[in-house]
Write a protein that holds these residues in place. Structure first.
Motif, short mmCIF file in Angstrom:
data_model
loop_
_atom_site.label_atom_id
_atom_site.label_comp_id
_atom_site.label_asym_id
_atom_site.label_seq_id
_atom_site.Cartn_x
_atom_site.Cartn_y
_atom_site.Cartn_z
N ALA A 146 18.10 12.45 -63.03
CA ALA A 146 18.33 13.50 -64.03
C ALA A 146 17.07 13.63 -64.88
O ALA A 146 16.57 12.65 -65.40
CB ALA A 146 19.53 13.16 -64.89
N ARG A 147 16.59 14.83 -64.99
CA ARG A 147 15.34 15.01 -65.73
C ARG A 147 15.58 14.86 -67.23
O ARG A 147 16.59 15.30 -67.76
CB ARG A 147 14.77 16.39 -65.45
N THR A 148 14.63 14.26 -67.92
CA THR A 148 14.75 14.17 -69.36
C THR A 148 13.52 14.80 -70.00
O THR A 148 12.47 14.93 -69.39
CB THR A 148 14.83 12.71 -69.86
N VAL A 154 15.60 21.05 -71.55
CA VAL A 154 14.95 20.67 -70.29
C VAL A 154 15.92 20.70 -69.11
O VAL A 154 15.55 21.07 -68.01
CB VAL A 154 14.29 19.26 -70.41
N THR A 155 17.19 20.34 -69.38
CA THR A 155 18.18 20.34 -68.30
C THR A 155 18.51 21.78 -67.92
O THR A 155 19.00 22.52 -68.76
CB THR A 155 19.47 19.63 -68.75
N LYS A 156 18.23 22.17 -66.69
CA LYS A 156 18.43 23.58 -66.37
C LYS A 156 19.53 23.82 -65.34
O LYS A 156 20.48 24.54 -65.60
CB LYS A 156 17.11 24.20 -65.93
N LEU A 170 28.34 15.13 -63.46
CA LEU A 170 27.67 16.42 -63.54
C LEU A 170 26.93 16.50 -64.88
O LEU A 170 27.55 16.43 -65.94
CB LEU A 170 28.70 17.54 -63.44
N ASP A 171 25.62 16.62 -64.82
CA ASP A 171 24.81 16.79 -66.02
C ASP A 171 24.87 18.27 -66.39
O ASP A 171 24.91 19.13 -65.51
CB ASP A 171 23.35 16.38 -65.73
N THR A 172 24.92 18.58 -67.67
CA THR A 172 24.96 19.99 -68.07
C THR A 172 23.91 20.24 -69.16
O THR A 172 23.53 19.32 -69.87
CB THR A 172 26.36 20.37 -68.63
MG LIG Z 1 19.02 16.89 -70.25
#
Ligand SMILES: [Mg+2]
Ligand SMILES: Nc1nc2c(ncn2[C@@H]2O[C@H](COP(=O)(O)OP(=O)(O)O)[C@@H](O)[C@H]2O)c(=O)[nH]1
Length: 283
Positions: A146-148, A154-156, A170-172
């Motif tokens: 997961a990008r930080t 930043v999270t797209k 699930l990252d949002t």
């Molecule tokens: Mg993020």
């Protein structure tokens, strides 16, 4: 200070969260432990009302432990599970996994009685920009899918991440809400960098931070910036700090913007101390 920041990508992210809600068993809302009230998205309350939920007080390493304890008691009194986490070091990650198992026990048992295999728990991780959602997920996976980023937003894209065979996440993207009813909430979001600095008056923001610190954390302020008296106005304290740190422009005028930028940065990284911006009985 009139702050509003609800760019189109946040409205889009909220729709994405809503669409994915039916796919998940559990929602995790990642709050900033320094501002457990202000970092809780009021729109999520309605959205998640029928979902099981765990609240993470992330960045617990930056918050005042005494105040955090008050928040823990508060959440216990309203029967809401919260976990304190430092996503950078990983403190609290184990407690989170234990809490997931505990909250999902009934579902596992139901599936088992039906003779079904244990299916992975699907968890959606939500929160305001910069609360540490991606860092939290990275710590859970142990690698870095997961990008930080330091900057909000930043999270797209949508991404499912396998933590192990039992948990899928699930990252949002970070979502705020269209209008801040309370100036204090907006400011707390700005202090902790949930709102993009580009739209803020940094000098004004810093004066507000100094005003707060003078009241609640005078010793931290004095010690960090070697100032004798905090009875002065925030602007005078800023001038004082420019003197002490030798922040001057070429013509010898105090460089207030530089001082403001640095003070905010030092607050955000915890160098002024472990500071909480709000307590449960402030509301
Ligand atoms: Mg993020
Ligand atoms: N001190 C501290 N910093 C954190 C913690 N979690 C995240 N951060 C930092 O907060 C910033 C935003 O993190 P990120 O995971 O990108 O936030 P997101 O926008 O919610 O995904 C980064 O600079 C992280 O290193 C934490 O528990 N403690």
């Amino acid at each position: 200070m009139n702050i509003n920041w609800y760019p189109g990508h946040m409205a889009k992210a909220k729709r994405m969260i809503n669409e994915n809600l039916k796919l998940v068993d559990l929602v995790v809302e990642v709050l900033d432990a320094r501002i457990p009230y202000s970092s809780r998205n009021p729109d999520f309350k309605e959205l998640f009302k029928n979902k099981m939920q765990i609240i993470i007080l992330n960045k617990a390493d930056l918050a005042d432990p005494n105040t955090t304890e008050k928040w823990q008691n508060y959440y216990a009194s309203i029967d809401t599970p919260i976990i304190l986490v430092n996503s950078k070091s990983g403190t609290g990650i184990k407690n989170f996994l234990t809490a997931v198992n505990k909250i999902m026990e009934k579902k596992f048992e139901k599936d088992r009685l039906k003779g079904m295999l244990r299916r992975p728990v699907k968890i959606m991780v939500c929160g305001i920009p910069n609360s540490g959602k991606s860092t939290f997920i990275n710590k859970l996976t142990g690698s870095a899918p997961a990008r930080t980023g330091d900057k909000p937003g930043v999270t797209k894209d949508r991404q499912w991440i396998k933590i192990n065979t039992n948990i899928h996440l699930l990252d949002t993207p970070g979502v705020l809400w269209p209008k801040f009813n309370d100036d204090l909430v907006a400011m707390n979001l700005a202090f902790t960098q949930a709102i993009n600095d580009d739209i803020l008056d940094i000098e004004q923001l810093c004066r507000k931070l100094i005003e707060f610190l003078s009241k609640r954390y005078p010793d931290n302020l004095k010690e960090r910036y070697c100032i004798g008296s905090i009875k002065e106005e925030p602007h005078d304290i800023l001038l004082n700090i420019c003197e002490n740190r030798k922040f001057f422009k070429s013509k010898g005028e105090p460089d207030i913007l530089k001082a403001s930028t640095i003070i905010l940065d030092e607050f955000r990284s915890g160098r002024i101390g472990k500071i909480s911006l709000e307590e449960p009985n402030d509301f």
